[in-house]
Motif scaffolding. Structure first.
Motif, PDB file in Angstrom:
ATOM      1  N   ALA A 139       0.842  -1.208   0.000  1.00 17.52           N
ATOM      2  CA  ALA A 139       0.000   0.000   0.000  1.00 17.52           C
ATOM      3  C   ALA A 139       0.869   1.248   0.000  1.00 17.52           C
ATOM      4  CB  ALA A 139      -0.894   0.009   1.240  1.00 17.52           C
ATOM      5  N   SER A 189      -8.941  -6.466   2.564  1.00 11.72           N
ATOM      6  CA  SER A 189      -8.931  -5.357   3.520  1.00 11.72           C
ATOM      7  C   SER A 189     -10.369  -4.900   3.657  1.00 11.72           C
ATOM      8  CB  SER A 189      -8.073  -4.215   2.946  1.00 11.72           C
ATOM      9  OG  SER A 189      -8.343  -2.986   3.603  1.00 11.72           O
ATOM     10  N   LEU A 190     -10.629  -4.167   4.728  1.00  8.51           N
ATOM     11  CA  LEU A 190     -11.931  -3.494   4.826  1.00  8.51           C
ATOM     12  C   LEU A 190     -12.157  -2.658   3.554  1.00  8.51           C
ATOM     13  CD1 LEU A 190     -14.339  -2.689   6.669  1.00  8.51           C
ATOM     14  CD2 LEU A 190     -12.928  -0.817   7.496  1.00  8.51           C
ATOM     15  N   LEU A 191     -11.051  -2.214   2.980  1.00  5.14           N
ATOM     16  CA  LEU A 191     -11.135  -1.391   1.770  1.00  5.14           C
ATOM     17  C   LEU A 191     -11.482  -2.208   0.526  1.00  5.14           C
ATOM     18  CD1 LEU A 191      -8.249   1.143   2.397  1.00  5.14           C
ATOM     19  CD2 LEU A 191     -10.674   1.358   2.939  1.00  5.14           C
ATOM     20  N   THR A 194     -15.363  -0.889   0.820  1.00  7.75           N
ATOM     21  CA  THR A 194     -15.647   0.544   0.730  1.00  7.75           C
ATOM     22  C   THR A 194     -14.349   1.250   0.365  1.00  7.75           C
ATOM     23  OG1 THR A 194     -16.484   2.461   1.938  1.00  7.75           O
ATOM     24  CG2 THR A 194     -15.251   0.874   3.225  1.00  7.75           C
ATOM     25  N   SER A 195     -14.310   2.538   0.425  1.00  7.15           N
ATOM     26  CA  SER A 195     -13.037   3.238   0.275  1.00  7.15           C
ATOM     27  C   SER A 195     -13.206   4.699   0.639  1.00  7.15           C
ATOM     28  CB  SER A 195     -12.491   3.120  -1.144  1.00  7.15           C
ATOM     29  OG  SER A 195     -11.109   3.485  -1.136  1.00  7.15           O
ATOM     30  N   PHE A 196     -12.099   5.372   0.740  1.00  9.06           N
ATOM     31  CA  PHE A 196     -12.137   6.816   0.973  1.00  9.06           C
ATOM     32  C   PHE A 196     -10.849   7.451   0.470  1.00  9.06           C
ATOM     33  CE2 PHE A 196     -11.207   4.465   4.879  1.00  9.06           C
ATOM     34  CZ  PHE A 196      -9.985   5.002   5.292  1.00  9.06           C
ATOM     35  N   ALA A 233      -9.201  -4.425   9.141  1.00 11.14           N
ATOM     36  CA  ALA A 233      -8.979  -2.963   9.137  1.00 11.14           C
ATOM     37  C   ALA A 233      -7.497  -2.761   9.467  1.00 11.14           C
ATOM     38  CB  ALA A 233      -9.926  -2.303  10.128  1.00 11.14           C
ATOM     39  N   ASN A 239       4.647  -2.402   7.520  1.00 10.11           N
ATOM     40  CA  ASN A 239       4.160  -1.592   6.396  1.00 10.11           C
ATOM     41  C   ASN A 239       3.248  -0.449   6.859  1.00 10.11           C
ATOM     42  OD1 ASN A 239       3.818  -1.096   3.487  1.00 10.11           O
ATOM     43  ND2 ASN A 239       1.681  -1.452   4.001  1.00 10.11           N
ATOM     44  N   ILE A 254      -9.386  10.372   8.894  1.00 15.33           N
ATOM     45  CA  ILE A 254     -10.520   9.428   8.776  1.00 15.33           C
ATOM     46  C   ILE A 254     -10.191   8.148   9.551  1.00 15.33           C
ATOM     47  CG2 ILE A 254     -11.829   7.970   7.164  1.00 15.33           C
ATOM     48  CD1 ILE A 254     -11.504  10.258   5.097  1.00 15.33           C
ATOM     49  N   GLU A 255      -8.936   7.722   9.488  1.00 16.20           N
ATOM     50  CA  GLU A 255      -8.548   6.464  10.137  1.00 16.20           C
ATOM     51  C   GLU A 255      -8.457   6.565  11.660  1.00 16.20           C
ATOM     52  OE1 GLU A 255      -5.193   4.585   8.274  1.00 16.20           O
ATOM     53  OE2 GLU A 255      -6.209   4.499   6.354  1.00 16.20           O
TER      54      GLU A 255
END
Ligand SMILES: NC(=O)C1=CN([C@@H]2O[C@H](COP(=O)(O)OP(=O)(O)OC[C@H]3O[C@@H](n4cnc5c(N)ncnc54)[C@H](OP(=O)(O)O)[C@@H]3O)[C@@H](O)[C@H]2O)C=CC1
Ligand SMILES: CCCCCCCCCCCCCCCC(=O)[C@@H](N)CO
Length: 280
Positions: A139, A189-191, A194-196, A233, A239, A254-255
């Motif tokens: 990432a 991933s949780l992503l 969804t995403s942001f 999450a 990393n 946001i995190e």
């Protein structure tokens, strides 16, 4: 009395909604299924192939598997990290007979993934992996408009292809060996749901992984191969520290709503299929 008849669209919509609900309900149960390492699935007789096994989640998982008596193969690129991880994993083994193999490969291409997989089988005395854990991932958060071609291509390679090729190669090897009951665990991933802002280079590949896992859940009924998908999450891995250095401030903000977990706690969730307790 035509008006009393169900409208074809309403009926189709209802059927589609019911089907979607059924699929969703059965999938959420399937994804939560415990990875059984007892009875006929005893870890002590198993070969576990762990991509990304030199760091973070993959390393913690490899240590867990060694503690349960498995033969473990770890695959990653950096040889120095691999050697250190191999020694750590060996220190958790229950017996001298456990084989802990480390292979250096970049898994983003089909050829290198194939070579690594078959090298692992040879180094594990010909034992085809019983479980394939696809933990490798990369990432590099940033803004989409600022990303260059290399960032976006390596983003997709390092989240999707890094796992997809190995999944295909493992399946071919199981089919060729006539082996049933193999397991593939994708780590998304949780992503993947969804995403942001900040994850344009990362999220598309994780969504694609979920799409692949959903597809293979259906296709692999043909071969009696089990497919799992893990959606963590934040994980307190090496990393995580690196990506935080370049993460846009708005993404970090946001995190703040997430409490990242240790790799060891994530392993418990991955193995048991249970979500972590909700923390306030
Ligand atoms: N950390 C987090 O907050 C979260 C992580 N995840 C996912 O969990 C997984 C594990 O992440 P984490 O433990 O943080 O990651 P780490 O960076 O700590 O470990 C990643 C591992 O993957 C290997 N790897 C990366 N790219 C490749 C490649 N092209 N070929 C072969 N091996 C590769 C790395 O070794 P090397 O670099 O030497 O190749 C390393 O062993 C990833 O898929 C990640 O996307 C999901 C949610 C949150
Ligand atoms: C519009 C939708 C908004 C949703 C907000 C949710 C609250 C924040 C939770 C974020 C948790 C981090 C996810 C995993 C990150 C990841 O996979 C990478 N860090 C990998 O390295």
């Amino acid at each position: 009395m035509l008006s009393a008849l169900p409208h074809p669209l309403a009926s189709a919509t209802f059927t589609a909604a019911a089907a979607a609900l059924f699929v969703w309900a059965s999938m959420s149960w399937i994804w939560r299924k415990k990875l059984d390492f007892h009875g006929k699935h005893r870890a002590s007789i198993q070969h576990c192939y762990v991509t990304g096994g030199s760091s973070g989640l993959g390393l913690a998982l490899s240590e867990y598997l060694a503690k349960h008596g498995a033969h473990v193969t770890i695959v990653a690129r950096d040889t120095k990290k691999l050697v250190e991880a191999q020694a750590r994993i060996k220190s958790y083994c229950l017996s001298e007979s456990q084989r802990i193999v480390a292979i250096s490969a970049d898994l983003t291409s089909q050829a290198t993934s194939h070579e690594a997989y078959h090298d692992a089988i040879a180094k594990q005395d010909g034992q085809v992996p019983d479980n394939v854990f696809l933990c490798a991932g990369h990432a590099k958060p940033g803004f989409f408009v600022e990303a260059d071609e290399k960032d976006l291509r390596s983003g997709l390679d390092g989240t999707y292809w890094v796992s997809a090729w190995t999944a295909q190669i493992a399946t071919k090897a199981w089919i060729a060996a006539g082996k049933k009951g193999g397991r593939i665990v994708f780590v998304a991933s949780l992503l993947a749901l969804t995403s942001f802002v900040g994850y344009a280079g990362y999220t598309p590949g994780k969504h694609a992984l979920k799409g692949l896992a959903d597809t293979l859940r259906s296709e692999y009924l043909l071969y009696d191969i089990h497919v799992h998908l893990y959606l963590p999450a934040g994980i307190l891995s090496p990393n995580y520290e690196v990506e935080n250095r370049t993460k846009p401030a708005i993404t970090s903000k946001i995190e703040e709503g997430d409490t990242p977990m240790t790799p060891e706690d994530c392993v418990k969730c991955l193995i048991t299929g249970k979500s972590p307790p909700i923390r306030s």
